[in-house]
Design a protein around this motif. Sequence first.
Motif, PDB file in Angstrom:
ATOM      1  N   LYS A  37     -14.923   2.802   2.256  1.00 11.71           N
ATOM      2  CA  LYS A  37     -13.583   3.262   2.748  1.00 11.71           C
ATOM      3  C   LYS A  37     -12.789   4.191   1.834  1.00 11.71           C
ATOM      4  N   VAL A  38     -12.593   5.383   1.796  1.00 10.60           N
ATOM      5  CA  VAL A  38     -11.921   6.223   1.007  1.00 10.60           C
ATOM      6  C   VAL A  38     -10.828   7.105   1.801  1.00 10.60           C
ATOM      7  N   ALA A  39      -9.787   7.079   1.161  1.00  6.98           N
ATOM      8  CA  ALA A  39      -8.714   7.735   1.796  1.00  6.98           C
ATOM      9  C   ALA A  39      -7.945   8.634   0.745  1.00  6.98           C
ATOM     10  N   ALA A  40      -7.557   9.778   1.287  1.00  6.12           N
ATOM     11  CA  ALA A  40      -6.895  10.785   0.294  1.00  6.12           C
ATOM     12  C   ALA A  40      -5.543  11.211   0.726  1.00  6.12           C
ATOM     13  N   MET A  84       0.422   5.706   0.562  1.00  3.84           N
ATOM     14  CA  MET A  84      -0.184   4.969  -0.464  1.00  3.84           C
ATOM     15  C   MET A  84      -0.558   3.565   0.030  1.00  3.84           C
ATOM     16  N   ARG A  85       0.656   2.948   0.177  1.00  4.11           N
ATOM     17  CA  ARG A  85       0.570   1.635   0.590  1.00  4.11           C
ATOM     18  C   ARG A  85       0.003   1.309   2.040  1.00  4.11           C
ATOM     19  N   GLU A  86       0.289   2.233   2.857  1.00  5.57           N
ATOM     20  CA  GLU A  86      -0.482   2.171   4.169  1.00  5.57           C
ATOM     21  C   GLU A  86      -1.859   2.025   4.062  1.00  5.57           C
ATOM     22  N   TYR A  87      -2.314   3.121   3.233  1.00  5.06           N
ATOM     23  CA  TYR A  87      -3.887   3.403   3.117  1.00  5.06           C
ATOM     24  C   TYR A  87      -4.452   1.974   2.291  1.00  5.06           C
ATOM     25  N   GLU A  89      -3.152  -1.179   2.402  1.00  7.77           N
ATOM     26  CA  GLU A  89      -3.134  -2.293   3.450  1.00  7.77           C
ATOM     27  C   GLU A  89      -4.251  -2.082   4.548  1.00  7.77           C
ATOM     28  N   ALA A  90      -4.725  -0.809   4.845  1.00  5.43           N
ATOM     29  CA  ALA A  90      -5.729  -0.643   5.874  1.00  5.43           C
ATOM     30  C   ALA A  90      -7.238  -0.968   5.257  1.00  5.43           C
ATOM     31  N   GLY A  91      -7.182  -1.305   3.998  1.00  2.00           N
ATOM     32  CA  GLY A  91      -8.618  -1.757   3.642  1.00  2.00           C
ATOM     33  C   GLY A  91      -9.396  -0.785   2.794  1.00  2.00           C
ATOM     34  N   ASN A  92      -8.639   0.450   2.568  1.00  2.00           N
ATOM     35  CA  ASN A  92      -9.474   1.497   1.943  1.00  2.00           C
ATOM     36  C   ASN A  92      -9.889   1.009   0.334  1.00  2.00           C
ATOM     37  N   GLN A  93     -11.033   1.198   0.042  1.00  2.00           N
ATOM     38  CA  GLN A  93     -11.430   0.559  -1.086  1.00  2.00           C
ATOM     39  C   GLN A  93     -11.095   1.735  -2.431  1.00  2.00           C
ATOM     40  N   LEU A  94     -11.065   2.954  -2.018  1.00  3.72           N
ATOM     41  CA  LEU A  94     -10.885   3.932  -3.058  1.00  3.72           C
ATOM     42  C   LEU A  94      -9.651   4.854  -2.305  1.00  3.72           C
ATOM     43  N   ILE A  95      -8.662   5.136  -3.233  1.00  2.09           N
ATOM     44  CA  ILE A  95      -7.740   5.981  -2.739  1.00  2.09           C
ATOM     45  C   ILE A  95      -7.605   7.270  -3.634  1.00  2.09           C
ATOM     46  N   VAL A  96      -7.511   8.423  -3.170  1.00  3.49           N
ATOM     47  CA  VAL A  96      -7.575   9.462  -4.169  1.00  3.49           C
ATOM     48  C   VAL A  96      -6.280  10.396  -3.924  1.00  3.49           C
ATOM     49  N   TYR A 113      -1.804  -3.888  -5.784  1.00  2.00           N
ATOM     50  CA  TYR A 113      -3.157  -3.634  -4.855  1.00  2.00           C
ATOM     51  C   TYR A 113      -4.140  -3.492  -5.957  1.00  2.00           C
ATOM     52  N   PRO A 114      -4.420  -4.738  -6.762  1.00  2.00           N
ATOM     53  CA  PRO A 114      -5.444  -4.684  -7.668  1.00  2.00           C
ATOM     54  C   PRO A 114      -6.830  -4.783  -7.353  1.00  2.00           C
TER      55      PRO A 114
END
Length: 337
Positions: A37-40, A84-87, A89-96, A113-114
Amino acid sequence: MLAGVSRRTLIKAAGAGAALAAAGTLPTRLFAQEKLKVAAIYTVPFEQQWVSRIHQAALKAQERGDIEYTATENVSNTDYERVMREYAEAGNQLIVGEVFGVEDAAREVAADYPDTAFLMGSSFKPDDAHPNFAVFDNYIQDASYLTGIIAGAMSTSKNFGMVGGFPIPEVNRLMHAFMAGVKETAPDAKFQVAFIGSWFDPPKAKETAFAQVEGGADVLYAERFGVSDAAKEKGVLAIGNVIDTQSDYPETVVASALWHFEPTLDKAIAEVKAGTFTAADYGVYSFMKEGGCSIAPLGTFEGKVPAEAMALVAEKEAAIKDGSFTVEINDDEPKSS
């Protein structure tokens, strides 16, 4: 990229600790058999040059079935931390994303969010305090240098206009590389350098470019959208940056330095899936020898660039790829000369 405010003036020195190896890694639970799960998060529209390359790479990874991808564009700096925090919290494993204007806040989110991996465009390096926060940048100076060789050979006046967003490292290093390439084929070149104070203001970039043409430039370095429009209207040539616009300006854009974000993103995806993602500097994956940049096809200008210049481009490209030649990385603000 940050719209309307210089990134360098907003970045805090506290984030400048350089450390390529982090104190720890993300939990070792493997995601190899799962879609990651990736979010940008982007501060400008998807079509903006820099962001479009990240977005395109993520879409390709999604099409391959490697990730589930979601993204938000036009996020203001004041809202960036919340998204950033919402993504996370939504369980995204990688945020770009790109945190040039919100450096400290972004690293604080990473600390909260370590178990989430963060891969962020940044002018600074990773640090031991944030082992899950890696950085990247568009180090495409190799391709920019090669387009400069072509530009120098195509100019009659040997006067070059250069329009950038802000005089920060991400822009400065590409301009300097372009100028160095120009001097290979036009050693007596003159440069008009200007910055418009925005990452996305095509009308302002266009007007600035008009002034440079009036000042004698017959080749424009289009670091921003709007410059190629000015070149087209004034009947001069342009050199593109980050994306390929030759088909949009077939009689104007001679060559472009392309950024390929795929090596950077694919490396991060592999590390997260393996449970080995750390605070590293991913900038190297934009280098030509890593497949991170290239020169776009010349299109309608194929065969129109002097053969001697193209031979030099081929020679230098081979040397860059085998490591026998290195394009200087100069992050200082370029000046007109």
